[in-house]
Motif scaffolding. Sequence first.
Motif, PDB file in Angstrom:
ATOM      1  N   UNK A 133       0.810  -1.225   0.000  1.00  0.00           N
ATOM      2  CA  UNK A 133       0.000   0.000   0.000  1.00  0.00           C
ATOM      3  C   UNK A 133       0.847   1.280   0.000  1.00  0.00           C
ATOM      4  N   UNK A 134       1.972   1.350   0.701  1.00  0.00           N
ATOM      5  CA  UNK A 134       2.759   2.593   0.628  1.00  0.00           C
ATOM      6  C   UNK A 134       3.293   2.926  -0.764  1.00  0.00           C
ATOM      7  N   UNK A 135       3.215   1.984  -1.701  1.00  0.00           N
ATOM      8  CA  UNK A 135       3.671   2.264  -3.061  1.00  0.00           C
ATOM      9  C   UNK A 135       2.548   2.781  -3.960  1.00  0.00           C
ATOM     10  N   UNK A 136       1.370   3.013  -3.399  1.00  0.00           N
ATOM     11  CA  UNK A 136       0.278   3.592  -4.188  1.00  0.00           C
ATOM     12  C   UNK A 136       0.720   4.979  -4.659  1.00  0.00           C
ATOM     13  N   UNK A 137       0.509   5.295  -5.923  1.00  0.00           N
ATOM     14  CA  UNK A 137       1.089   6.513  -6.521  1.00  0.00           C
ATOM     15  C   UNK A 137       0.316   7.792  -6.199  1.00  0.00           C
ATOM     16  N   UNK A 138       0.384   8.227  -4.982  1.00  0.00           N
ATOM     17  CA  UNK A 138      -0.333   9.427  -4.571  1.00  0.00           C
ATOM     18  C   UNK A 138       0.095  10.680  -5.300  1.00  0.00           C
ATOM     19  N   UNK A 139       1.362  10.814  -5.585  1.00  0.00           N
ATOM     20  CA  UNK A 139       1.853  12.007  -6.278  1.00  0.00           C
ATOM     21  C   UNK A 139       1.275  12.104  -7.683  1.00  0.00           C
ATOM     22  N   UNK A 140       1.231  10.986  -8.391  1.00  0.00           N
ATOM     23  CA  UNK A 140       0.669  11.005  -9.743  1.00  0.00           C
ATOM     24  C   UNK A 140      -0.830  11.300  -9.711  1.00  0.00           C
ATOM     25  N   UNK A 141      -1.522  10.734  -8.736  1.00  0.00           N
ATOM     26  CA  UNK A 141      -2.954  11.007  -8.604  1.00  0.00           C
ATOM     27  C   UNK A 141      -3.191  12.492  -8.300  1.00  0.00           C
ATOM     28  N   UNK A 142      -2.379  13.033  -7.420  1.00  0.00           N
ATOM     29  CA  UNK A 142      -2.489  14.456  -7.067  1.00  0.00           C
ATOM     30  C   UNK A 142      -2.262  15.340  -8.296  1.00  0.00           C
ATOM     31  N   UNK A 143      -1.219  15.020  -9.081  1.00  0.00           N
ATOM     32  CA  UNK A 143      -0.931  15.822 -10.278  1.00  0.00           C
ATOM     33  C   UNK A 143      -2.070  15.741 -11.296  1.00  0.00           C
ATOM     34  N   UNK A 144      -2.688  14.569 -11.416  1.00  0.00           N
ATOM     35  CA  UNK A 144      -3.806  14.422 -12.350  1.00  0.00           C
ATOM     36  C   UNK A 144      -4.985  15.285 -11.915  1.00  0.00           C
ATOM     37  N   UNK A 145      -5.307  15.259 -10.639  1.00  0.00           N
ATOM     38  CA  UNK A 145      -6.423  16.063 -10.144  1.00  0.00           C
ATOM     39  C   UNK A 145      -6.101  17.548 -10.242  1.00  0.00           C
ATOM     40  N   UNK A 146      -4.869  17.926  -9.928  1.00  0.00           N
ATOM     41  CA  UNK A 146      -4.471  19.331 -10.040  1.00  0.00           C
ATOM     42  C   UNK A 146      -4.590  19.824 -11.478  1.00  0.00           C
ATOM     43  N   UNK A 147      -4.207  18.987 -12.438  1.00  0.00           N
ATOM     44  CA  UNK A 147      -4.334  19.364 -13.838  1.00  0.00           C
ATOM     45  C   UNK A 147      -5.786  19.556 -14.245  1.00  0.00           C
ATOM     46  N   UNK A 148      -6.649  18.669 -13.782  1.00  0.00           N
ATOM     47  CA  UNK A 148      -8.072  18.808 -14.099  1.00  0.00           C
ATOM     48  C   UNK A 148      -8.678  20.037 -13.431  1.00  0.00           C
ATOM     49  N   UNK A 149      -8.261  20.313 -12.209  1.00  0.00           N
ATOM     50  CA  UNK A 149      -8.750  21.528 -11.541  1.00  0.00           C
ATOM     51  C   UNK A 149      -8.231  22.777 -12.248  1.00  0.00           C
TER      52      UNK A 149
END
Length: 152
Positions: A88-104
């Motif tokens: 679970x600690x290898x879940x890609x939170x940074x990539x998910x954050x960047x995707x949401x930031x781009x959509x916002x």
Amino acid sequence: MMNTWLLELWAAPAALGFALLFNVPPRALWMCGALAIVGHACRKLVMVYGGDIVLATLCAALLIGLVAEWWGARHNEPSAIYAVSAAIPMVPGTYMYKAVQGLLGLARLPHGADGSQLLVAAGVSGITACMVVIALAFGVAAPLLLWPKSKD
């Protein structure tokens, strides 16, 4: 270079937190932390030698899954108690954050403005995040399929 490898030790507290959340028996906690460190080190090693994040995560998840399956069989416990909390600690939170930031960012653009770069960046980050999650799932599950349980 050595200092960056010490960062892999931070995988253990995250894995232990998830293990405690999932009520893993106390006797198994140390192995959850150790597998998280080994998995993160494997992922970093593959990336240092030129692999991308998806391949590196797949290799790390396979290693975690194989060791967890072996250890679980050896101690007559389900391998999932070790593998899931370590992966679970290898879940890609940074990539998910960047995707949401781009959509916002797209949502904040004035009408008629060109948002193609934001859309591409969000798409690449989102697809990378999805591929990493798939690699984690496949890597942890593959040893369960390759190492059949005896029907005693």
